[in-house]
Design an enzyme around this catalytic site. Structure first.
Site, PDB file in Angstrom:
ATOM      1  N   HIS A  31     -12.520 -38.829  57.828  1.00 21.52           N
ATOM      2  CA  HIS A  31     -13.384 -39.942  58.831  1.00 21.52           C
ATOM      3  C   HIS A  31     -13.484 -41.242  58.305  1.00 21.52           C
ATOM      4  O   HIS A  31     -13.594 -41.566  57.183  1.00 21.52           O
ATOM      5  CB  HIS A  31     -14.575 -39.101  59.298  1.00 21.52           C
ATOM      6  N   GLY A  38     -19.069 -45.928  67.677  1.00 24.91           N
ATOM      7  CA  GLY A  38     -20.460 -46.228  68.044  1.00 24.91           C
ATOM      8  C   GLY A  38     -20.798 -47.609  68.388  1.00 24.91           C
ATOM      9  O   GLY A  38     -21.918 -48.088  68.432  1.00 24.91           O
ATOM     10  N   ASN A  98     -18.820 -34.146  66.574  1.00 25.08           N
ATOM     11  CA  ASN A  98     -19.168 -34.766  65.329  1.00 25.08           C
ATOM     12  C   ASN A  98     -20.459 -35.116  65.254  1.00 25.08           C
ATOM     13  O   ASN A  98     -20.824 -36.353  65.784  1.00 25.08           O
ATOM     14  CB  ASN A  98     -17.920 -35.972  64.741  1.00 25.08           C
ATOM     15  N   GLU A 142      -9.146 -42.701  65.499  1.00 30.60           N
ATOM     16  CA  GLU A 142     -10.414 -43.169  65.905  1.00 30.60           C
ATOM     17  C   GLU A 142     -10.424 -44.674  65.316  1.00 30.60           C
ATOM     18  O   GLU A 142     -10.364 -44.867  64.271  1.00 30.60           O
ATOM     19  CB  GLU A 142     -11.475 -42.582  65.283  1.00 30.60           C
ATOM     20  N   GLU A 153     -16.171 -43.083  58.354  1.00 32.73           N
ATOM     21  CA  GLU A 153     -17.050 -43.352  57.358  1.00 32.73           C
ATOM     22  C   GLU A 153     -17.120 -42.887  56.218  1.00 32.73           C
ATOM     23  O   GLU A 153     -17.618 -43.445  55.186  1.00 32.73           O
ATOM     24  CB  GLU A 153     -18.428 -42.364  58.331  1.00 32.73           C
ATOM     25  N   LYS A 208     -22.295 -35.799  62.863  1.00 32.22           N
ATOM     26  CA  LYS A 208     -22.573 -36.576  61.526  1.00 32.22           C
ATOM     27  C   LYS A 208     -23.933 -36.365  60.750  1.00 32.22           C
ATOM     28  O   LYS A 208     -24.017 -35.081  60.745  1.00 32.22           O
ATOM     29  CB  LYS A 208     -22.608 -38.187  61.918  1.00 32.22           C
ATOM     30  N   SER A 215     -16.674 -43.906  70.793  1.00 37.66           N
ATOM     31  CA  SER A 215     -17.259 -44.344  72.168  1.00 37.66           C
ATOM     32  C   SER A 215     -16.844 -43.536  73.526  1.00 37.66           C
ATOM     33  O   SER A 215     -16.641 -43.947  74.522  1.00 37.66           O
ATOM     34  CB  SER A 215     -17.076 -45.582  72.524  1.00 37.66           C
TER      35      SER A 215
HETATM   36  P1  13P Z   1     -18.968 -42.206  68.875  1.00 36.10           P
HETATM   37  O1  13P Z   1     -18.530 -41.101  69.650  1.00 36.10           O
HETATM   38  O2  13P Z   1     -20.337 -42.224  68.470  1.00 36.10           O
HETATM   39  O3  13P Z   1     -18.252 -43.731  68.886  1.00 36.10           O
HETATM   40  O4  13P Z   1     -18.194 -41.756  67.189  1.00 36.10           O
HETATM   41  C1  13P Z   1     -17.094 -41.205  67.259  1.00 36.10           C
HETATM   42  C2  13P Z   1     -16.830 -40.673  66.076  1.00 36.10           C
HETATM   43  O5  13P Z   1     -16.871 -41.238  64.788  1.00 36.10           O
HETATM   44  C3  13P Z   1     -16.477 -38.933  65.821  1.00 36.10           C
HETATM   45  O6  13P Z   1     -15.966 -38.895  64.744  1.00 36.10           O
END
Ligand code: 13P
Length: 242
Positions: free
Chosen positions: A95, A169, A8, A163, A97, A10, A201
């Site tokens: 997601h 992150g 992903n 997640e 976010e 983002k 992560s």
């Molecule tokens: P990270 O791997 O950067 O922690 O992000 C995970 C994520 O949100 C994937 O959708």
């Protein structure tokens, strides 16, 4: 079940980011192995170009979100049909976010998952608890509620990604036992054959032990998917012949 390793990206990546895909394909010596699925979900601006250039190299291309409707007066939005037309095979929906930044409720997430299915694409439906919810012992309840609210009723393929919000992150991950317990729980609440991804992560250093957990059928990778040097060893870490 064939592992699915999904990146992903983002809100990261300009046209020049195609170099990273080309570096990844070079590492595969031409084509990705067929005992695992490799997916990259770049920003919407890159989907059509990537899908046209790389889909036959066995890297599938996906989207990060869609609008629930097919078309209409929704300035700035993109429908699942448009993403299918651009060459996407999967759409990430719900997601954390988007749940946090755009106020997406589980009802909205379910409508988006249904839209992906309507367009013939596979939704990757994300769920996960916050740190406060885990510390309060509520992780299973929260994820259970999100699954009850977000999963469409369908016989078609769906993917679920666990997640934990606090692991995204941050470099933090749940213990392997906590990941296993959550995935066993999600398995009990999803249709047979649903691939369950862990995200939060995932790095080259922990991918092998996470991907070896029962009921973990792949990973949803953020930061480490942006760079072929990090993403390749994660893809390689999935169980199989590679
Ligand atoms: P990270 O791997 O950067 O922690 O992000 C995970 C994520 O949100 C994937 O959708």
């Amino acid at each position: 079940m064939k592992p699915l390793i999904a990146g992903n990206w983002k809100m990261n990546g300009l046209q020049s980011a195609k170099q990273e895909i080309e570096r990844l394909i070079e590492k595969f010596s031409g084509a990705a192995p067929d005992d695992r699925d490799v997916l990259i979900c770049p920003p919407a601006t890159l989907i059509a170009g990537f899908a046209a250039n790389y889909s036959d190299e066995a890297i599938q291309i996906g989207a990060q979100d869609c609008h629930p409707e097919t078309s209409g007066a929704h300035t700035g939005d993109v429908s699942a049909e448009m993403l299918a037309d651009a060459g996407a095979a999967f759409i990430i929906v719900g997601h954390s976010e988007r749940r946090a930044d755009h106020g997406e409720t589980s009802d909205i997430v379910r409508a988006k998952a249904q839209a992906a299915l309507r367009a013939g694409l596979t939704p990757i439906i994300c769920v996960g608890e916050t740190r406060e919810e885990r510390e309060a012992g509520e992780a299973l309840n929260i994820v259970g509620d999100q699954l009850d609210g977000s999963l469409p009723e369908t016989g078609a393929e769906i993917v679920v990604a666990y997640e934990p919000v606090w692991a995204i992150g941050t470099g933090l991950t749940p213990t392997l036992e906590d990941i296993g317990d959550m995935h066993d729980f999600i398995r009990s609440k999803t249709p047979e054959g649903t691939r369950l991804l862990y995200g939060g992560s995932v790095k080259p250093g922990n991918a092998g032990e996470i991907l070896a957990i029962t009921n973990v059928n792949g990973a949803l990778v953020g930061g480490a998917s942006l760079n072929a040097d990090d993403f390749y060893p994660i893809i390689k870490a999935a169980p199989g012949a590679m």
